[in-house]
Scaffold this motif. Structure first.
Motif, mmCIF file in Angstrom:
data_model
loop_
_atom_site.group_PDB
_atom_site.id
_atom_site.type_symbol
_atom_site.label_atom_id
_atom_site.label_comp_id
_atom_site.label_asym_id
_atom_site.label_seq_id
_atom_site.Cartn_x
_atom_site.Cartn_y
_atom_site.Cartn_z
ATOM 1 N N ALA A 28 0.843 -1.202 0.000
ATOM 2 C CA ALA A 28 0.000 0.000 0.000
ATOM 3 C C ALA A 28 0.874 1.247 0.000
ATOM 4 O O ALA A 28 2.039 1.201 0.408
ATOM 5 C CB ALA A 28 -0.910 -0.010 1.228
ATOM 6 N N ILE A 29 0.293 2.327 -0.487
ATOM 7 C CA ILE A 29 0.938 3.647 -0.413
ATOM 8 C C ILE A 29 -0.051 4.590 0.281
ATOM 9 O O ILE A 29 -1.242 4.610 -0.062
ATOM 10 C CB ILE A 29 1.262 4.208 -1.813
ATOM 11 N N ALA A 30 0.426 5.350 1.243
ATOM 12 C CA ALA A 30 -0.386 6.423 1.841
ATOM 13 C C ALA A 30 0.161 7.752 1.326
ATOM 14 O O ALA A 30 1.182 8.232 1.824
ATOM 15 C CB ALA A 30 -0.320 6.355 3.359
ATOM 16 N N PRO A 31 -0.504 8.340 0.313
ATOM 17 C CA PRO A 31 0.001 9.602 -0.223
ATOM 18 C C PRO A 31 -0.424 10.781 0.640
ATOM 19 O O PRO A 31 -1.495 10.769 1.243
ATOM 20 C CB PRO A 31 -0.679 9.718 -1.599
ATOM 21 N N GLY A 32 0.430 11.797 0.688
ATOM 22 C CA GLY A 32 0.014 13.077 1.260
ATOM 23 C C GLY A 32 -0.732 13.849 0.191
ATOM 24 O O GLY A 32 -1.720 13.373 -0.352
ATOM 25 N N THR A 33 -0.237 15.021 -0.146
ATOM 26 C CA THR A 33 -0.928 15.876 -1.105
ATOM 27 C C THR A 33 -0.338 15.734 -2.508
ATOM 28 O O THR A 33 0.821 16.102 -2.732
ATOM 29 C CB THR A 33 -0.813 17.345 -0.656
ATOM 30 N N CYS A 92 2.884 -0.592 4.197
ATOM 31 C CA CYS A 92 2.344 0.651 3.650
ATOM 32 C C CYS A 92 3.455 1.692 3.647
ATOM 33 O O CYS A 92 4.055 1.961 4.692
ATOM 34 C CB CYS A 92 1.181 1.135 4.512
ATOM 35 N N VAL A 93 3.749 2.256 2.491
ATOM 36 C CA VAL A 93 4.787 3.287 2.385
ATOM 37 C C VAL A 93 4.116 4.652 2.366
ATOM 38 O O VAL A 93 3.206 4.899 1.562
ATOM 39 C CB VAL A 93 5.626 3.105 1.095
ATOM 40 N N VAL A 94 4.544 5.525 3.254
ATOM 41 C CA VAL A 94 3.992 6.885 3.307
ATOM 42 C C VAL A 94 4.805 7.787 2.380
ATOM 43 O O VAL A 94 6.033 7.785 2.424
ATOM 44 C CB VAL A 94 4.059 7.430 4.750
ATOM 45 N N ALA A 95 4.115 8.534 1.521
ATOM 46 C CA ALA A 95 4.783 9.502 0.643
ATOM 47 C C ALA A 95 4.091 10.842 0.855
ATOM 48 O O ALA A 95 3.106 11.166 0.174
ATOM 49 C CB ALA A 95 4.688 9.057 -0.820
ATOM 50 N N LEU A 129 7.100 5.214 -7.231
ATOM 51 C CA LEU A 129 7.007 4.364 -6.034
ATOM 52 C C LEU A 129 6.072 3.187 -6.306
ATOM 53 O O LEU A 129 6.376 2.041 -5.941
ATOM 54 C CB LEU A 129 6.487 5.210 -4.860
ATOM 55 N N ALA A 130 4.953 3.475 -6.976
ATOM 56 C CA ALA A 130 4.002 2.404 -7.303
ATOM 57 C C ALA A 130 4.665 1.358 -8.201
ATOM 58 O O ALA A 130 4.532 0.149 -7.975
ATOM 59 C CB ALA A 130 2.767 2.991 -7.987
ATOM 60 N N ALA A 131 5.402 1.832 -9.207
ATOM 61 C CA ALA A 131 6.058 0.902 -10.150
ATOM 62 C C ALA A 131 7.069 0.026 -9.417
ATOM 63 O O ALA A 131 7.151 -1.183 -9.652
ATOM 64 C CB ALA A 131 6.742 1.689 -11.267
ATOM 65 N N PHE A 132 7.842 0.639 -8.521
ATOM 66 C CA PHE A 132 8.824 -0.146 -7.748
ATOM 67 C C PHE A 132 8.112 -1.202 -6.901
ATOM 68 O O PHE A 132 8.498 -2.380 -6.902
ATOM 69 C CB PHE A 132 9.643 0.783 -6.852
ATOM 70 N N ALA A 151 10.785 -5.316 -5.607
ATOM 71 C CA ALA A 151 10.209 -5.261 -4.252
ATOM 72 C C ALA A 151 9.627 -6.629 -3.893
ATOM 73 O O ALA A 151 8.696 -6.725 -3.086
ATOM 74 C CB ALA A 151 9.132 -4.180 -4.185
ATOM 75 N N GLY A 152 10.204 -7.684 -4.485
ATOM 76 C CA GLY A 152 9.617 -9.016 -4.382
ATOM 77 C C GLY A 152 9.540 -9.591 -2.978
ATOM 78 O O GLY A 152 8.806 -10.547 -2.742
ATOM 79 N N TYR A 153 10.290 -9.007 -2.034
ATOM 80 C CA TYR A 153 10.263 -9.538 -0.661
ATOM 81 C C TYR A 153 9.487 -8.594 0.267
ATOM 82 O O TYR A 153 9.500 -8.759 1.486
ATOM 83 C CB TYR A 153 11.699 -9.730 -0.153
#
Ligand SMILES: CCCCCCCCC/C=C/C(=O)SCCNC(=O)CCNC(=O)[C@H](O)C(C)(C)COP(=O)(O)OP(=O)(O)OC[C@H]1O[C@@H](n2cnc3c(N)ncnc32)[C@H](O)[C@@H]1OP(=O)(O)O
Ligand SMILES: NC(=O)C1=CN([C@@H]2O[C@H](COP(=O)(O)OP(=O)(O)OC[C@H]3O[C@@H](n4cnc5c(N)ncnc54)[C@H](OP(=O)(O)O)[C@@H]3O)[C@@H](O)[C@H]2O)C=CC1
Length: 281
Positions: free
Chosen positions: A188-193, A243-246, A227-230, A236-238
């Motif tokens: 998951a990604i938690a985007p800011g603005t 959740c990565v915050v950006a 970030l999504a592509a990575f 990012a196989g492992y």
């Protein structure tokens, strides 16, 4: 281009809400990196316009459109069957969402359902449908869910959205374990603005300000899409259940550090005055 051009070659991604905003930016980046794409949303004309733009930007782009209201579980199953007819997808991006500013005690039941139905239930239907297909076929897959900071710290005046996104975080963590043995990752990604037409109009009617952001600016779409592509790539196989915050540091400026916000703008003279106010013992 930061990544190898073929980073996602041979992969097929389904991006919900892929006709507008961040979903459209993520889809275009995946195409640039060699993936083929399926996009869904309620408005067929919006999806078609996105496809025209993709093909103009990325020559040879392979994209299919699948109009669907993801609040309807039966429609989601039909949509997934339609996607799979052209070959299995192996990446799902849960991006479609609904949100608006409102005082929570004034929300009608239909208003609560409108947000939870899309953001939580719709993403759950898509995830379960893809996971079942992957497990039955014995193939791996990746689910990337786009959350928000409010999934981590609550969201006053957008409570149903915060509740839904927190639910998606729980889904990411739960299924990372349950589906791990099948080679399925959930991230998951938690985007800011990250300004989009919809987010600015609905959630920042007074305009976007950066006082609460240590990096002092909004995110650029490419910073989210890379970030999504990575995260969906084998590099990012492992990584699973994370959740990565950006957010340019926004989350860390609240709570105990709330007072630090104004200090970001202090001059050397302000700091000297503060030093003078703090005598040595
Ligand atoms: C850069 C910036 C960084 C911003 C940084 C902050 C980021 C926050 C993170 C989240 C960001 C996002 O999700 S941005 C994504 C935003 N995009 C979207 O929301 C697109 C999809 N949304 C929609 O389609 C609509 O807004 C939605 C209402 C949800 C669904 O539309 P429908 O046509 O299906 O439903 P409707 O019939 O119109 O409405 C259903 C009920 O909801 C009520 N309702 C509708 N709007 C309402 C409102 N504003 N306040 C109260 N109640 C409302 C109606 O009165 C109905 O209740 P009754 O009167 O009882 O019948
Ligand atoms: N922009 C930002 O700063 C932030 C955004 N986010 C998240 O990023 C994601 C994208 O937001 P953003 O691009 O700003 O907003 P958009 O409104 O542009 O994107 C939402 C997309 O979801 C689709 N959608 C909405 N409801 C449904 C439904 N019931 N069935 C199928 N598709 C649906 C919409 O298409 P259609 O209306 O045609 O159905 C639209 O394409 C969301 O998950 C949002 O919560 C999180 C934090 C910050």
């Amino acid at each position: 281009m930061a990544f190898a051009p073929g980073l996602l070659a041979g992969r097929r991604a389904l991006v919900t809400g892929g006709g507008t905003g961040l979903g459209r930016s993520i889809g275009r980046r995946f195409l640039e990196l060699g993936a083929s794409l399926a996009i869904c949303g309620r408005r067929g004309a919006v999806l078609d316009a996105a496809v025209d733009a993709f093909r103009a930007d990325v020559p040879g782009a392979v994209v299919t459109t699948h109009p669907c209201d993801i609040r309807d579980a039966v429609a989601v199953e039909a949509m997934l069957d339609d996607v799979w007819r052209d070959g299995p997808a192996d990446i799902l991006v849960n991006n479609a969402a609904a949100n608006f500013l409102a005082q929570t005690h004034r929300l009608s039941a239909r208003a609560v359902d409108a947000v939870l139905g899309t953001t939580l239930h719709g993403a759950a239907y898509c995830t379960v449908g893809c996971g079942r297909r992957w497990i039955e076929a014995g193939q791996p897959g990746v689910v990337l869910s786009i959350l928000t900071l409010s999934a981590l710290q609550g969201g006053a005046f957008t409570a149903p959205s915060a509740m839904a996104k927190a639910g998606l975080l729980a889904m990411t963590q739960s299924l990372a374990v349950e589906w791990g043995p099948h080679g399925i990752r959930l991230v998951a990604i938690a985007p800011g603005t990250f300004p989009t037409e919809a987010a600015v109009a609905r959630l920042r009617p007074g305009g976007v300000e950066h006082a609460g952001v240590p990096l002092r600016r909004a995110g650029k779409h490419e910073e989210l899409t890379d970030l999504a592509a990575f995260l969906v790539s084998d590099h990012a196989g492992y990584v699973t259940g994370e959740c990565v915050v950006a957010d340019g540091g926004r989350r860390l400026l609240g709570g105990a550090r709330a007072g630090a916000q104004e200090m970001l703008d202090w001059t050397d003279a302000d700091w000297a005055a503060q030093r003078a106010r703090t005598p040595a013992r």
